[in-house]
Design an enzyme around this catalytic site. Sequence first.
Site, PDB file in Angstrom:
ATOM      1  N   GLU A 100       0.839  -1.203   0.000  1.00 45.97           N
ATOM      2  CA  GLU A 100       0.000   0.000   0.000  1.00 45.97           C
ATOM      3  C   GLU A 100       0.868   1.245   0.000  1.00 45.97           C
ATOM      4  OE1 GLU A 100      -2.903   1.106  -0.315  1.00 45.97           O
ATOM      5  OE2 GLU A 100      -4.441  -0.176   0.537  1.00 45.97           O
ATOM      6  N   ASP A 101       0.391   2.299  -0.652  1.00 44.77           N
ATOM      7  CA  ASP A 101       1.075   3.583  -0.588  1.00 44.77           C
ATOM      8  C   ASP A 101       0.816   4.271   0.742  1.00 44.77           C
ATOM      9  OD1 ASP A 101      -1.614   3.883  -1.151  1.00 44.77           O
ATOM     10  OD2 ASP A 101      -1.342   5.337  -2.760  1.00 44.77           O
ATOM     11  N   ASP A 104      -4.941   5.309   5.672  1.00 43.85           N
ATOM     12  CA  ASP A 104      -5.504   6.511   6.267  1.00 43.85           C
ATOM     13  C   ASP A 104      -6.556   6.081   7.293  1.00 43.85           C
ATOM     14  OD1 ASP A 104      -6.224   9.198   6.535  1.00 43.85           O
ATOM     15  OD2 ASP A 104      -7.568   9.149   4.834  1.00 43.85           O
ATOM     16  N   PHE A 153      -2.545  16.203   4.000  1.00 44.26           N
ATOM     17  CA  PHE A 153      -2.734  15.594   2.685  1.00 44.26           C
ATOM     18  C   PHE A 153      -1.405  15.625   1.935  1.00 44.26           C
ATOM     19  CE2 PHE A 153      -3.990  14.903  -1.617  1.00 44.26           C
ATOM     20  CZ  PHE A 153      -4.987  13.953  -1.478  1.00 44.26           C
ATOM     21  N   ARG A 166       1.823  12.629  -9.127  1.00 42.95           N
ATOM     22  CA  ARG A 166       2.297  11.261  -8.904  1.00 42.95           C
ATOM     23  C   ARG A 166       3.780  11.112  -9.266  1.00 42.95           C
ATOM     24  NH1 ARG A 166      -2.117   7.949  -7.975  1.00 42.95           N
ATOM     25  NH2 ARG A 166      -3.999   8.316  -9.174  1.00 42.95           N
TER      26      ARG A 166
HETATM   27  P1  IMP Z   1      -8.325   4.686   3.654  1.00 37.20           P
HETATM   28  O1  IMP Z   1      -9.008   5.882   4.272  1.00 37.20           O
HETATM   29  O2  IMP Z   1      -7.278   4.090   4.574  1.00 37.20           O
HETATM   30  O3  IMP Z   1      -9.329   3.678   3.172  1.00 37.20           O
HETATM   31  O4  IMP Z   1      -7.531   5.220   2.394  1.00 37.20           O
HETATM   32  C1  IMP Z   1      -8.165   5.498   1.198  1.00 37.20           C
HETATM   33  C2  IMP Z   1      -7.228   6.016   0.155  1.00 37.20           C
HETATM   34  O5  IMP Z   1      -7.283   7.427   0.187  1.00 37.20           O
HETATM   35  C3  IMP Z   1      -5.720   5.735   0.225  1.00 37.20           C
HETATM   36  O6  IMP Z   1      -5.323   4.478  -0.175  1.00 37.20           O
HETATM   37  C4  IMP Z   1      -5.221   6.791  -0.751  1.00 37.20           C
HETATM   38  O7  IMP Z   1      -5.438   6.392  -2.077  1.00 37.20           O
HETATM   39  C5  IMP Z   1      -6.130   7.936  -0.421  1.00 37.20           C
HETATM   40  N1  IMP Z   1      -5.443   8.865   0.489  1.00 37.20           N
HETATM   41  C6  IMP Z   1      -5.569   8.972   1.824  1.00 37.20           C
HETATM   42  N2  IMP Z   1      -4.783   9.963   2.297  1.00 37.20           N
HETATM   43  C7  IMP Z   1      -4.149  10.469   1.213  1.00 37.20           C
HETATM   44  C8  IMP Z   1      -3.172  11.512   1.054  1.00 37.20           C
HETATM   45  O8  IMP Z   1      -2.731  12.189   1.999  1.00 37.20           O
HETATM   46  N3  IMP Z   1      -2.760  11.729  -0.218  1.00 37.20           N
HETATM   47  C9  IMP Z   1      -3.193  11.032  -1.289  1.00 37.20           C
HETATM   48  N4  IMP Z   1      -4.095  10.056  -1.183  1.00 37.20           N
HETATM   49  C10 IMP Z   1      -4.570   9.779   0.070  1.00 37.20           C
END
Ligand code: IMP
Length: 191
Positions: A100-101, A104, A153, A166
């Site tokens: 995973e990148d 969140d 962010f 990206r």
């Molecule tokens: P989740 O809230 O853990 O389900 O994450 C959902 C997705 O939101 C992540 O995998 C990213 O693709 C995107 N995301 C969350 N925070 C960031 C950020 O700070 N920058 C860019 N994408 C984000």
Amino acid sequence: MIDETALTVLLTADQLRDRVRELAAEINTSYPTGRDPHLVTVLKGGFIFLADLVRALDRPVTIDFVSVASYGTGTRSSGVVTLATDFEIDITDRDVLIVEDIVDTGQTLSWLLDTFRARHPRSLRTVSLLDKRSRRTAEVDIEHVGFTIEDRFVVGYGLDYAEQFRHLPYVAVLDQTPQHPSERHTDSLRR
Ligand code: IMP
């Protein structure tokens, strides 16, 4: 269009390279000889991390990609996720490592872990380059974390804002903080 002056570097290319090498060493020792991991990355944000990680891992690996769509009410993520693009390679009996990148709220990873488990991998672990732990609403175990970051962010090194940034070799905070992704999507494809 937001220009690059709105960015403040958080993690330099050198810091990312060094930490990816450390993560690769950690991952190498956690898989015994003969149990080479099968890396599955969630598109699109993880593509650069995966590319650097596989080159730092000193062993043969296999890779696959999935993409997910997450749905919300417009103001909040509902945590409802579906696989928009499924695996090409069957994960049954494989040592799967989710790459995973960023994690969140944890909703996406939580759903992925349940979905992957239902396909009976031999083992299932996760590596995430970034972890925004303070935003977590779903309990998830992440075995390998690159950097724990504040609730800001971030873009670059694969991560985007509206498909921009990206390509940047570093991770930066976007100063004109956009609406959080989990609060902007409605029935839309993630990333
Ligand atoms: P989740 O809230 O853990 O389900 O994450 C959902 C997705 O939101 C992540 O995998 C990213 O693709 C995107 N995301 C969350 N925070 C960031 C950020 O700070 N920058 C860019 N994408 C984000």
